[in-house]
Scaffold this motif. Structure first.
Motif: not given
Length: 85
Positions: A2-3, A5-6, A9-10, A51-53, A56
């Motif tokens: 999930l990380h 993919t996130s 995408t970012i 944008q990344m946490t 991530v």
């Protein structure tokens, strides 16, 4: 997963944003040179990182090493895919 993919995408969204707001106008005026390319890369990196946490970012660092290098590779790859479309 999930990380990752996130993160990808970012990165893709950051590249598209920089192209839309910076690169496209410079290309139209014929002033997109090597210096502008470096600026565009850094703009995309800054947008992506903002944008990344932290989770991530930590995932990328743990699994791929240097996040700056990972971002450069992902951005260049995204640009290549966009150019082929």
């Amino acid at each position: 997963k999930l990380h990752l993919t996130s993160a990808t995408t970012i990165v893709t969204n950051a590249v598209l944003t920089v192209f839309q707001t910076y690169v496209d106008s410079l290309k139209k005026s014929g002033s997109f040179d090597a210096n502008a390319q470096v600026i565009a890369l850094n703009k995309a990196k800054d947008i992506a990182l903002s944008q990344m946490t932290q989770e991530v970012k930590d995932f990328i660092t743990k699994n791929f090493g240097d996040i700056d290098n990972w971002l450069t590779i992902q951005i260049e790859s995204s640009i290549n895919l966009i150019k082929k479309k």
